[in-house]
Motif scaffolding. Structure first.
Motif, PDB file in Angstrom:
ATOM      1  N   UNK A 104      35.047  41.260  41.429  1.00  0.00           N
ATOM      2  CA  UNK A 104      35.484  42.353  41.830  1.00  0.00           C
ATOM      3  C   UNK A 104      36.048  42.422  43.131  1.00  0.00           C
ATOM      4  N   UNK A 105      36.104  41.454  43.822  1.00  0.00           N
ATOM      5  CA  UNK A 105      36.588  41.441  45.081  1.00  0.00           C
ATOM      6  C   UNK A 105      37.786  42.142  45.593  1.00  0.00           C
ATOM      7  N   UNK A 106      38.809  41.748  44.556  1.00  0.00           N
ATOM      8  CA  UNK A 106      40.098  42.375  44.957  1.00  0.00           C
ATOM      9  C   UNK A 106      39.992  44.037  44.948  1.00  0.00           C
ATOM     10  N   UNK A 107      38.965  44.487  44.254  1.00  0.00           N
ATOM     11  CA  UNK A 107      38.574  46.027  44.110  1.00  0.00           C
ATOM     12  C   UNK A 107      38.223  46.482  45.255  1.00  0.00           C
ATOM     13  N   UNK A 108      37.493  45.654  46.250  1.00  0.00           N
ATOM     14  CA  UNK A 108      36.794  46.089  47.512  1.00  0.00           C
ATOM     15  C   UNK A 108      37.694  45.374  48.720  1.00  0.00           C
ATOM     16  N   UNK A 149      42.088  37.579  41.192  1.00  0.00           N
ATOM     17  CA  UNK A 149      42.352  36.270  40.606  1.00  0.00           C
ATOM     18  C   UNK A 149      41.463  36.096  39.379  1.00  0.00           C
ATOM     19  N   UNK A 150      41.952  34.966  38.456  1.00  0.00           N
ATOM     20  CA  UNK A 150      41.196  34.588  37.313  1.00  0.00           C
ATOM     21  C   UNK A 150      40.120  33.371  37.888  1.00  0.00           C
ATOM     22  N   UNK A 151      39.090  33.960  38.120  1.00  0.00           N
ATOM     23  CA  UNK A 151      38.121  32.906  38.485  1.00  0.00           C
ATOM     24  C   UNK A 151      37.586  31.792  37.226  1.00  0.00           C
ATOM     25  N   UNK A 152      37.506  30.701  37.673  1.00  0.00           N
ATOM     26  CA  UNK A 152      37.219  29.591  36.634  1.00  0.00           C
ATOM     27  C   UNK A 152      35.847  29.183  36.734  1.00  0.00           C
ATOM     28  N   UNK A 155      33.018  29.258  44.558  1.00  0.00           N
ATOM     29  CA  UNK A 155      33.906  30.105  43.578  1.00  0.00           C
ATOM     30  C   UNK A 155      35.005  29.204  43.465  1.00  0.00           C
ATOM     31  N   UNK A 156      35.423  29.202  42.309  1.00  0.00           N
ATOM     32  CA  UNK A 156      36.543  28.240  41.945  1.00  0.00           C
ATOM     33  C   UNK A 156      37.751  28.960  40.917  1.00  0.00           C
ATOM     34  N   UNK A 184      43.835  31.231  47.754  1.00  0.00           N
ATOM     35  CA  UNK A 184      42.451  30.922  47.607  1.00  0.00           C
ATOM     36  C   UNK A 184      41.417  31.729  47.066  1.00  0.00           C
ATOM     37  N   UNK A 185      39.962  31.183  47.279  1.00  0.00           N
ATOM     38  CA  UNK A 185      39.091  31.912  46.690  1.00  0.00           C
ATOM     39  C   UNK A 185      37.802  32.202  47.870  1.00  0.00           C
ATOM     40  N   UNK A 186      38.482  32.232  49.145  1.00  0.00           N
ATOM     41  CA  UNK A 186      37.344  32.086  50.402  1.00  0.00           C
ATOM     42  C   UNK A 186      36.573  33.664  50.238  1.00  0.00           C
ATOM     43  N   UNK A 187      37.567  34.613  50.078  1.00  0.00           N
ATOM     44  CA  UNK A 187      37.040  36.172  50.259  1.00  0.00           C
ATOM     45  C   UNK A 187      35.834  36.342  48.956  1.00  0.00           C
ATOM     46  N   UNK A 188      36.386  35.655  47.908  1.00  0.00           N
ATOM     47  CA  UNK A 188      35.583  35.850  46.832  1.00  0.00           C
ATOM     48  C   UNK A 188      34.110  35.263  46.936  1.00  0.00           C
TER      49      UNK A 188
END
Length: 168
Positions: free
Chosen positions: A76-80, A87-90, A110-111, A117-121
């Motif tokens: 839910x990172x992009x919601x916050x 992102x479609x997290x794998x 996170x991948x 990138x997925x740093x924020x996630x």
């Protein structure tokens, strides 16, 4: 690139020509495998950490709930965070370790395969996991302190590999 390098020549990518925030267009970025690891550490009384280890918290299994909370937060990172891309997290995983009698370490990995990138996630997962530990244990230890949240490693994309230089 490591944290000791001077980054003053880099441009802020989330600022448009008028100096206002915008979501970066990643259409021309090549999709690659992307990975990030973030860490949070929470300090508490020795008695609280013992109760977490022994399953003695009345609200339930603290680490199991913190694990699920971290996974949900990454998704839910992009919601916050307003300028993050959905992102479609794998993959998302959280690991817990006990550094000493009063410190719990949380590492979130996170991948994805994508154009950003997925740093924020990873940072969000580690943060929310630590906050969940606090929430579940606050009745017995309101003095807990989340004392560190940071990106430890990231790979993929144009900027390549980043590894935090730690004292360990």
């Amino acid at each position: 690139m490591n944290e000791k390098e001077n980054n003053t020549n880099l441009q802020l990518t989330h600022i448009n020509d008028q100096g206002r925030a915008h979501m970066v267009d990643v259409i021309n970025k090549a999709p690659t495998e992307r990975r990030a690891i973030a860490r949070a550490e929470i300090e508490m009384s020795e008695a609280t950490l013992v109760r977490i280890k022994e399953g003695g918290i009345k609200k339930g299994d603290v680490l199991a709930v913190a694990q699920v909370a971290g996974i949900m937060a990454a998704k839910k990172t992009s919601d916050m965070i307003p300028l993050c891309h959905p992102l479609p997290l794998t993959g998302v995983d959280l690991l817990f370790s006990f550094l000493d009698p009063t410190t719990l370490r949380i590492e979130a990995e996170v991948r994805t395969f994508g154009s950003t990138g997925v740093e924020m996630e990873a940072l969000t997962a580690a943060s929310i996991s630590a906050l969940t530990v606090y929430d579940m244990c606050k009745a017995i230890d309101r003095a807990m302190t989340i004392r560190f949240i940071g990106l430890m490693e990231k790979s993929g994309g144009q900027s390549g590999l980043f590894v935090r230089q730690s004292e360990e």
